[in-house]
Design a protein around this motif. Sequence first.
Motif, mmCIF file in Angstrom:
data_model
loop_
_atom_site.group_PDB
_atom_site.id
_atom_site.type_symbol
_atom_site.label_atom_id
_atom_site.label_comp_id
_atom_site.label_asym_id
_atom_site.label_seq_id
_atom_site.Cartn_x
_atom_site.Cartn_y
_atom_site.Cartn_z
ATOM 1 N N UNK A 39 27.045 48.695 43.117
ATOM 2 C CA UNK A 39 27.259 47.915 44.312
ATOM 3 C C UNK A 39 25.757 47.700 44.759
ATOM 4 N N UNK A 40 24.962 48.696 44.744
ATOM 5 C CA UNK A 40 23.582 48.649 45.344
ATOM 6 C C UNK A 40 22.789 47.853 44.293
ATOM 7 N N UNK A 41 23.029 47.690 42.871
ATOM 8 C CA UNK A 41 21.978 46.760 42.054
ATOM 9 C C UNK A 41 22.542 45.349 42.242
ATOM 10 N N UNK A 58 19.861 40.612 48.035
ATOM 11 C CA UNK A 58 18.395 41.104 48.375
ATOM 12 C C UNK A 58 17.242 40.062 47.668
ATOM 13 N N UNK A 59 17.958 39.302 46.657
ATOM 14 C CA UNK A 59 17.079 38.578 45.805
ATOM 15 C C UNK A 59 15.865 39.092 45.323
ATOM 16 N N UNK A 60 16.049 40.545 44.763
ATOM 17 C CA UNK A 60 14.748 41.449 44.350
ATOM 18 C C UNK A 60 14.878 40.944 43.062
ATOM 19 N N UNK A 61 13.816 41.143 42.343
ATOM 20 C CA UNK A 61 13.479 41.011 40.854
ATOM 21 C C UNK A 61 14.259 42.333 40.186
ATOM 22 N N UNK A 102 14.717 48.144 40.277
ATOM 23 C CA UNK A 102 14.591 49.496 39.645
ATOM 24 C C UNK A 102 13.768 50.281 40.456
ATOM 25 N N UNK A 103 12.619 49.785 40.926
ATOM 26 C CA UNK A 103 11.580 50.568 41.736
ATOM 27 C C UNK A 103 12.603 51.144 43.111
ATOM 28 N N UNK A 121 19.449 46.239 34.253
ATOM 29 C CA UNK A 121 20.226 45.123 33.609
ATOM 30 C C UNK A 121 21.562 45.350 33.317
ATOM 31 N N UNK A 122 21.644 46.777 32.497
ATOM 32 C CA UNK A 122 23.305 47.097 32.063
ATOM 33 C C UNK A 122 23.961 47.371 33.294
ATOM 34 N N UNK A 123 23.555 48.094 34.307
ATOM 35 C CA UNK A 123 24.322 48.275 35.439
ATOM 36 C C UNK A 123 24.734 46.872 36.056
ATOM 37 N N UNK A 124 24.042 46.067 36.174
ATOM 38 C CA UNK A 124 24.176 44.803 36.805
ATOM 39 C C UNK A 124 25.265 43.775 35.819
#
Length: 177
Positions: free
Chosen positions: A119-121, A128-131, A136-137, A147-150
């Motif tokens: 959910x956070x990812x 949040x439109x973060x890269x 990751x940071x 990437x895999x979690x998303x």
Amino acid sequence: MTANGATVLEFEDYVRTRQDALLRSARRLVPDPIDAQDLVQTALVRTFPRWHGIADKALADAYMRRVMINTRTEWWRSRKLEEVPSAELPDATVDDGADQRADREMLADAMRVLAPKQRQVVLLRHYGQLSTEETARALGMTTGTVKSTLHRALARLRYELEHGTYGYSRMEDVCAA
């Protein structure tokens, strides 16, 4: 110190440490620096009463960005427009945004099936439109893990929306009927 006093101090600490980042986000939404400051202030005023409801404070920036986007949209919609005569009549249907609100409610409901990290990812990447790197940071993960979690989270959401009780069907299914 009371819980309410702790909440105030926690919010003040958040504002103190994140105000520059929030202002940068606001500058991406509105071109005028004064309007960007107003946007941040308005978002802070709207967020403070709901601060205790943000369970994961690591997602506070994403929440604030969403509030700023919604506020900017409200400002844009409320601006005065001059009437312009036209030879053509407008369409009889009016999009009042009800479908979009219903879709957002359905998606928020479907997101409850995701694990907290998934959910956070999803929230950081899409709301949040973060890269990938920024996500990751923020979560202390590698980019590959993000990437895999998303990927897994979106697959699970897709499955839930298609097979759950949400009434969603793919466009191909609708066209085939």
